[in-house]
Design a protein around this motif. Structure first.
Motif, mmCIF file in Angstrom:
data_model
loop_
_atom_site.group_PDB
_atom_site.id
_atom_site.type_symbol
_atom_site.label_atom_id
_atom_site.label_comp_id
_atom_site.label_asym_id
_atom_site.label_seq_id
_atom_site.Cartn_x
_atom_site.Cartn_y
_atom_site.Cartn_z
ATOM 1 N N VAL A 27 -1.374 -1.180 3.154
ATOM 2 C CA VAL A 27 0.022 -0.798 2.994
ATOM 3 C C VAL A 27 0.638 -1.374 1.722
ATOM 4 C CG1 VAL A 27 0.395 -0.523 5.467
ATOM 5 C CG2 VAL A 27 0.812 -2.750 4.414
ATOM 6 N N GLY A 64 -2.843 3.237 1.130
ATOM 7 C CA GLY A 64 -3.110 4.428 1.927
ATOM 8 C C GLY A 64 -4.531 4.478 2.452
ATOM 9 N N THR A 192 1.592 11.464 6.350
ATOM 10 C CA THR A 192 1.822 10.602 5.196
ATOM 11 C C THR A 192 2.149 11.433 3.962
ATOM 12 O OG1 THR A 192 0.233 8.969 6.035
ATOM 13 C CG2 THR A 192 0.836 8.801 3.723
ATOM 14 N N LEU A 237 3.201 1.446 1.072
ATOM 15 C CA LEU A 237 3.312 2.419 2.143
ATOM 16 C C LEU A 237 4.421 1.966 3.081
ATOM 17 C CD1 LEU A 237 0.500 4.280 3.993
ATOM 18 C CD2 LEU A 237 2.318 3.215 5.306
ATOM 19 N N ILE A 247 4.369 6.797 0.704
ATOM 20 C CA ILE A 247 3.870 5.882 -0.324
ATOM 21 C C ILE A 247 4.788 6.016 -1.526
ATOM 22 C CG2 ILE A 247 1.981 5.332 -1.895
ATOM 23 C CD1 ILE A 247 0.028 6.343 0.197
#
Length: 351
Positions: A27, A64, A192, A237, A247
């Motif tokens: 992250v 990620g 995401t 993230l 992100i």
């Protein structure tokens, strides 16, 4: 629900699981240190010596990534042993004369290409981003920010749609909230997204609007040219209260192309389709008879600015490919030189 399911873990990732450690998602990245979320907590992690020795720097984890990480005994720290195969990868050529590739974001479902409706608006730059987005394996989405400052959206949206074929275009405002719910819906079910764009386009403000709270610092821009300072200095993230994941990336002053051969076929499908209709297969689109590209240019079906941009990007891709081949040849020569050098150092075995 397990903790990592909140960060996008599902059965498809479970099928890719490694043998050493437990799965976790990167992250945050800071100079070879990684903050990794696992079901057992969030650990500050480093690469194992074996992984560092056997892989190039371009193969190191990025924000990620899903990794297999082992907890250090008695500490809230981890050792990363492997990276799970990526579902998508957005990258660009690193700055300078090198042919190395810089990874921007991985394992994203959507690449949000962010431009603001002021001096930052630049369709030619958007074409470059679209090439990388199509090549990444993620779904590109164009986000036009600061719609509250724009009196007439239609010309801007029309110009974007002329180069971003079948790509969703959203005009949003972090001030009024216009278009925010539409973006939020794309990130439902722990999807995401990655925000990519220049400094000052409002990426941090957009994250705050999507989350409903001020979780990212924001800075103003110069009014004379709409230039912004780098509010975001690292990749991170962020988990939104709605369950979506974003992100955030530092603003990019330039975007040099990598090896995006597939991307140019998708990003410039209008030009590529015209070229397929030329009378001769090896048509160079100059003065050859039956050239469909020249015909489209003369009638206005294909705009000259669009075609010039296509030729420029094709030249950049060809140059990048030549540099990559030369770099590979040089690396191979150096490898065999070292092997030869090492063999000469070995003592001769007497019979």
């Amino acid at each position: 629900m397990n903790l990592i399911e909140n960060f996008g873990w599902n059965d498809k990732w479970q099928e890719k699981i490694g043998t050493v450690g437990i799965p976790g998602r990167v992250v945050l990245e800071h100079k070879n240190m990684y903050r990794v979320v696992t079901d057992n907590g969030e650990w500050l992690s480093t690469l194992s010596g074996k992984y560092r020795h056997e892989h190039l720097h371009a193969e190191f984890p990025a924000v990620g990534d899903w990794v297999m990480v082992e907890q250090m005994p008695g500490e809230q720290k981890g050792i990363i042993h492997s990276i799970l195969p990526r579902s998508s990868q957005f990258s660009r050529k690193a700055a300078g004369e090198t042919s190395d590739i810089q990874i921007i974001a991985v394992n994203v479902d959507y690449v949000f290409l962010v431009m603001s409706l002021n001096h930052d608006f630049n369709v030619r730059r958007l074409e470059r981003y679209l090439l990388a987005a199509w090549d990444s394996g993620a779904n590109p989405v164009v986000v036009l920010t600061k719609s509250d400052e724009c009196e007439d959206l239609a010309p801007f949206i029309s110009e974007v749609e002329s180069v971003a074929f079948d790509v969703p275009v959203y005009a949003v405002s972090s001030v009024t909230g216009a278009g925010i719910d539409q973006l939020r819906k794309l990130l439902e079910n722990h999807k995401t997204g990655a925000l990519l764009g220049s400094s000052g386009v409002g990426k941090s403000s957009l994250i705050n609007a999507l989350s409903g709270q001020a979780i990212m610092a924001v800075q103003g821009i110069r009014e004379d040219d709409s230039k912004g300072r780098h509010t975001t200095t690292h990749r991170e993230l962020v988990r939104l209260p709605s369950g979506g994941l974003l992100i955030d990336t530092p603003g990019m002053r330039e975007f040099q192309l990598g090896d995006y051969e597939e991307g140019i076929e998708s990003g410039f499908s209008d030009v590529e389709d015209l070229a397929e209709l030329c009378r001769f297969r090896d048509c160079e689109h100059n003065n050859e008879p039956g050239c469909r590209v020249q015909e489209a240019l003369s009638t206005g079906e294909l705009k000259y600015d669009r075609y010039r941009s296509y030729l420029k990007l094709k030249r950049e891709l060809a140059h990048m490919e030549r540099k990559s081949n030369l770099a590979a040849q040089k690396a191979a020569r150096n490898k065999w030189k070292q092997i030869t050098k090492d063999s000469r150092k070995r003592p001769v075995q007497k019979r």
